[in-house]
Motif scaffolding. Structure first.
Motif, mmCIF file in Angstrom:
data_model
loop_
_atom_site.group_PDB
_atom_site.id
_atom_site.type_symbol
_atom_site.label_atom_id
_atom_site.label_comp_id
_atom_site.label_asym_id
_atom_site.label_seq_id
_atom_site.Cartn_x
_atom_site.Cartn_y
_atom_site.Cartn_z
ATOM 1 N N CYS A 35 0.831 -1.207 0.000
ATOM 2 C CA CYS A 35 0.000 0.000 0.000
ATOM 3 C C CYS A 35 0.864 1.255 0.000
ATOM 4 O O CYS A 35 2.071 1.207 0.231
ATOM 5 N N GLY A 36 0.215 2.381 -0.237
ATOM 6 C CA GLY A 36 0.904 3.671 -0.269
ATOM 7 C C GLY A 36 1.573 4.016 1.052
ATOM 8 O O GLY A 36 2.616 4.669 1.069
ATOM 9 N N TRP A 37 1.007 3.579 2.166
ATOM 10 C CA TRP A 37 1.627 3.868 3.463
ATOM 11 C C TRP A 37 2.989 3.195 3.569
ATOM 12 O O TRP A 37 3.911 3.754 4.145
ATOM 13 N N VAL B 166 -4.285 3.453 0.677
ATOM 14 C CA VAL B 166 -3.770 4.165 -0.495
ATOM 15 C C VAL B 166 -3.131 3.156 -1.442
ATOM 16 O O VAL B 166 -2.304 2.347 -1.025
ATOM 17 N N ILE C 42 -3.693 7.439 -8.243
ATOM 18 C CA ILE C 42 -3.608 7.042 -6.846
ATOM 19 C C ILE C 42 -5.019 7.149 -6.292
ATOM 20 O O ILE C 42 -5.710 8.130 -6.539
ATOM 21 N N VAL D 293 -7.341 6.818 -2.743
ATOM 22 C CA VAL D 293 -7.420 6.725 -1.290
ATOM 23 C C VAL D 293 -8.816 6.193 -0.988
ATOM 24 O O VAL D 293 -9.812 6.838 -1.297
ATOM 25 N N VAL E 298 -2.897 12.534 4.690
ATOM 26 C CA VAL E 298 -2.655 11.531 3.649
ATOM 27 C C VAL E 298 -2.727 12.188 2.274
ATOM 28 O O VAL E 298 -1.843 12.001 1.433
ATOM 29 N N LEU F 226 0.272 13.073 -0.947
ATOM 30 C CA LEU F 226 0.142 12.490 -2.282
ATOM 31 C C LEU F 226 -0.070 13.505 -3.405
ATOM 32 O O LEU F 226 0.188 13.208 -4.564
ATOM 33 N N VAL G 189 -5.207 11.992 -8.031
ATOM 34 C CA VAL G 189 -5.525 11.361 -6.747
ATOM 35 C C VAL G 189 -7.038 11.406 -6.565
ATOM 36 O O VAL G 189 -7.650 12.470 -6.652
#
Length: 186
Positions: A69-71, A90, A107, A109, A126, A130, A137
């Motif tokens: 994940c994005g985290w 994310v 991207i 969320v 968050v 991004l 996004v």
């Protein structure tokens, strides 16, 4: 698959060594998986997900071994943004039939629990981590999604092909150059 993994590293960053999934299994429930090796509908727990985590962790499918994940990839994202703590997942999203240039690769969320209240300060942190690059996004609550970056006025100008006002010319030109391969309109 290798191309998608490389694109994730380019757009979200490499996997950060100091961040681990721990007890988080949000991706095992929230995401849709559709690969030749493994399929799972979004919003439903994986058949292999048990109280202790993945019951086939040692032999899990390639997508599960290589997706993060994005985290796990975005250093600017706060530690408390881990999906099981923040309620936000994310990921890089690939639309097979995008309606416009902002949907093809983006991207997204996602809320991990559409019925839960969202900590607006965490969502803002968050999104701030991004929305500093030429990658669209989106924010989704599971039922609908909303474009968060670029702003509505920039997105409208990019899609319409209209002349941008002076204060937006550079930003609109950058987005058009980045996504010009998709054409001016949906």
């Amino acid at each position: 698959m290798q191309a998608e993994e490389n694109l994730e590293a380019i757009l979200l960053g490499a996997v950060l060594a100091d961040r681990a999934c721990g007890d988080c299994t949000a991706c095992c429930t929230v995401l849709t998986v559709d690969t030749p090796e493994f399929r799972k509908p979004g919003g439903t727990p994986c058949d292999y997900l048990v109280a202790q985590g993945c019951s086939i962790h040692a032999s899990r499918p390639h997508i599960c071994r290589t997706w993060f994940c994005g985290w796990r990839r975005t250093a600017a994202m706060p530690d408390q943004a881990r999906p099981d703590r923040s309620g936000l997942l994310v990921s890089l999203n690939f639309e097979r039939a995008p309606r416009n240039c902002f949907e093809g690769v983006s991207i997204i969320v996602r809320t991990t629990d559409p019925g839960a209240a969202i900590d607006k300060s965490m969502a803002a942190a968050v999104l701030d981590s991004l929305c500093d690059r030429l990658v669209s996004v989106w924010f989704s609550d599971g039922a609908k999604k909303m474009l968060m970056h670029p702003s509505d006025d920039v997105a409208t100008l990019v899609l319409s092909g209209d002349t941008a006002p002076v204060h937006l010319q550079a930003e609109v030109a950058a987005w058009r150059e980045q996504y010009g391969v998709f054409g001016a309109t949906a």
